[in-house]
Design an enzyme around this catalytic site. Structure first.
Site, PDB file in Angstrom:
ATOM      1  CG  ASP A  77      60.519  35.088  16.373  1.00  0.00           C
ATOM      2  OD1 ASP A  77      61.255  36.088  16.374  1.00  0.00           O
ATOM      3  OD2 ASP A  77      60.187  34.474  17.400  1.00  0.00           O
ATOM      4  CD  GLU A  78      61.179  40.483  18.179  1.00  0.00           C
ATOM      5  OE1 GLU A  78      61.246  41.519  18.830  1.00  0.00           O
ATOM      6  OE2 GLU A  78      62.132  39.719  18.018  1.00  0.00           O
TER       7      GLU A  78
ATOM      8  CG  ASP B  57      58.829  37.169  20.021  1.00  0.00           C
ATOM      9  OD1 ASP B  57      59.706  37.816  20.600  1.00  0.00           O
ATOM     10  OD2 ASP B  57      59.023  36.045  19.529  1.00  0.00           O
TER      11      ASP B  57
HETATM   12  P1  TTP Z   1      63.421  34.844  19.874  1.00  0.00           P
HETATM   13  O1  TTP Z   1      62.072  35.369  19.535  1.00  0.00           O
HETATM   14  O2  TTP Z   1      64.331  35.678  20.702  1.00  0.00           O
HETATM   15  O3  TTP Z   1      63.296  33.450  20.628  1.00  0.00           O
HETATM   16  P2  TTP Z   1      62.268  32.272  20.399  1.00  0.00           P
HETATM   17  O4  TTP Z   1      61.218  32.612  19.410  1.00  0.00           O
HETATM   18  O5  TTP Z   1      63.038  31.018  20.091  1.00  0.00           O
HETATM   19  O6  TTP Z   1      61.650  32.073  21.843  1.00  0.00           O
HETATM   20  P3  TTP Z   1      60.579  33.013  22.599  1.00  0.00           P
HETATM   21  O7  TTP Z   1      59.398  32.149  22.813  1.00  0.00           O
HETATM   22  O8  TTP Z   1      61.262  33.398  23.864  1.00  0.00           O
HETATM   23  O9  TTP Z   1      60.302  34.184  21.687  1.00  0.00           O
HETATM   24  O10 TTP Z   1      64.208  34.507  18.549  1.00  0.00           O
HETATM   25  C1  TTP Z   1      63.555  33.997  17.391  1.00  0.00           C
HETATM   26  C2  TTP Z   1      64.446  33.000  16.696  1.00  0.00           C
HETATM   27  O11 TTP Z   1      65.689  33.613  16.324  1.00  0.00           O
HETATM   28  C3  TTP Z   1      64.807  31.808  17.561  1.00  0.00           C
HETATM   29  O12 TTP Z   1      63.836  30.767  17.488  1.00  0.00           O
HETATM   30  C4  TTP Z   1      66.147  31.399  17.021  1.00  0.00           C
HETATM   31  C5  TTP Z   1      66.746  32.674  16.478  1.00  0.00           C
HETATM   32  N1  TTP Z   1      67.785  33.194  17.396  1.00  0.00           N
HETATM   33  C6  TTP Z   1      69.114  32.858  17.178  1.00  0.00           C
HETATM   34  O13 TTP Z   1      69.430  32.168  16.189  1.00  0.00           O
HETATM   35  N2  TTP Z   1      70.059  33.306  18.060  1.00  0.00           N
HETATM   36  C7  TTP Z   1      69.746  34.068  19.153  1.00  0.00           C
HETATM   37  O14 TTP Z   1      70.655  34.452  19.934  1.00  0.00           O
HETATM   38  C8  TTP Z   1      68.374  34.413  19.382  1.00  0.00           C
HETATM   39  C9  TTP Z   1      67.989  35.256  20.582  1.00  0.00           C
HETATM   40  C10 TTP Z   1      67.436  33.960  18.468  1.00  0.00           C
HETATM   41 MG    MG Z   2      60.180  34.435  19.513  1.00  0.00          MG
END
Ligand code: TTP
Ligand code: MG
Length: 373
Positions: free
Chosen positions: A103-104, A8
């Site tokens: 991103d995951e 992630d």
């Molecule tokens: P995430 O992996 O949930 O968050 P992140 O990568 O920004 O932070 P973390 O380090 O905690 O993993 O989500 C990935 C991307 O998806 C995030 O950068 C933006 C998008 N996203 C949205 O647009 N809306 C949302 O509600 C979430 C949770 C994510």
């Molecule tokens: Mg993330």
């Protein structure tokens, strides 16, 4: 015993923007709508998170929490490109990859292209290859199944690497808060707390029939993960052909104004979903069920991608108006986008066949053993 890695990216959209403009790195950064607008936060960098800002919060609230934050509009096309670079790295390690979002992803590395028996060593290598390919950091979780790997990747963010080895599972689960379990949202968490279930250790004391009684089908899932068991395979081809939303109204819609309002709300939801999934399409389909249960669909294909709520509204409103005035009241409205822009599949389909579809990455809710993941 399988070896699963969950990867992630850290603060993904924000990290890409920081890469493009390093001056942003030292400031609280919010990716999403305008601070004065009605939009929500897509994500925030880790500095902004120290002010309490998080995904899905209204931008107005984010602004109140941190007026000095920099607000940047998401550039999904750019994030898709970076995502592709990241996924290409993963593909060089295993063919069993299941993207969950831009991103995951999960990887099953029980057999892997490096012949490396240690999944932890592989995860270290994957993380550094991702930095080389994208300039960005990812966090990794290593475990014998998807459920544990996903929890693990979240444990030492950012740039974390956490392994839950088979012999550590029992101890790890004892004290794990139920709120950390994928699939346990705020509502379920509150319900569990009401039943005095705070940790997985508490969950283990409940019988399967008790959990099924309290949580329906999801109860069986809780029973199983409480014992560290999750047999879900890493599914490499999760293809969605369209992205859509629909609504059955509590009372049938008759008047044009009401219909326009509801259509507008649906278009906003659709725009959000398209953004979350990072996809665009060229065929726009309106689905209508009348109060006599007659169902119709009307589609339009246009040469350009439309993803803004307003632009989507114009398309679907036109389709709706073309149905004419003389129609029964409407029970259900649905809007969807297909012919999605997936390079991989376009390659396979020669670019234009009607079967063109996309590996969206995001979880298809119906495929999962629980409804809220
Ligand atoms: P995430 O992996 O949930 O968050 P992140 O990568 O920004 O932070 P973390 O380090 O905690 O993993 O989500 C990935 C991307 O998806 C995030 O950068 C933006 C998008 N996203 C949205 O647009 N809306 C949302 O509600 C979430 C949770 C994510
Ligand atoms: Mg993330």
């Amino acid at each position: 015993m399988r070896k699963i890695i969950h990867i992630d990216m850290d603060a993904f959209f924000a990290a890409v923007e920081e890469r493009e403009n390093p001056a942003l790195k030292s400031q609280p950064l919010v990716i999403g709508g305008r601070p004065e607008g009605r939009g929500v936060v897509a994500t925030a960098n880790y500095i902004a998170r120290t002010y309490g800002i998080h995904s899905a919060m209204s931008c107005a609230k984010a602004y109140r929490l941190c007026p000095q934050a920099v607000f940047v509009k998401p550039r999904i096309a750019l994030y898709r490109d970076v995502s592709k670079d990241m996924m290409d790295v993963l593909k060089s390690f295993s063919d069993l990859i299941e993207p969950l979002s831009l991103d995951e992803a999960y990887l099953d590395v029980t057999e892997n292209k490096h012949g490396e028996p240690s999944a932890t060593r592989l995860a270290t290598l994957i993380k550094s290859r991702i930095v080389e390919a994208t300039g960005l950091t990812a966090s990794a979780g290593v475990a014998p199944n998807k459920f544990l790997a996903k929890i693990a990747s979240d444990m030492n963010k950012p740039d974390g690497l956490t392994t839950i080895a088979p012999h550590q599972i029992a101890d790890f689960l004892q004290t794990l808060s139920v709120g950390k379990v994928p699939g346990v949202g705020k509502v379920t968490e509150r319900k569990m707390h009401g039943l005095k279930i705070f940790t997985i250790g508490d969950l283990q004391k409940c019988s399967e029939s008790q959990l099924t009684r309290d949580f329906g089908k999801t109860g069986a899932w809780f029973y199983s993960i409480a014992r560290g068991v999750d047999e879900r395979p890493v599914k490499p081809h999760r293809l969605a052909k369209s992205v859509g939303v629909e609504e059955t109204f509590p009372s049938d819609l008759e008047c044009r104004v009401e219909l326009s309002e509801q259509l507008s709300l649906l278009c906003t939801r659709l725009a959000n979903r398209l953004e979350r999934k990072g996809v665009l399409g060229t065929t726009y389909t309106l689905k209508v069920t009348f109060n006599n249960f007659r169902k119709i669909t009307r589609s339009r294909t246009i040469s350009e991608y439309r993803s803004e709520a307003d632009a989507l509204f114009d398309i679907y409103q036109t389709l709706l108006l073309e149905l004419g005035e003389d129609q029964p009241a409407i029970r259900l409205l649905g809007v969807s986008v297909s012919k999605l822009n997936n390079q991989e599949n376009q390659d396979k389909n020669g670019g234009s066949s009607s079967g063109s579809s996309i590996r969206t990455g995001l979880p298809e809710q119906l495929e999962l053993p629980f409804p809220t993941y």
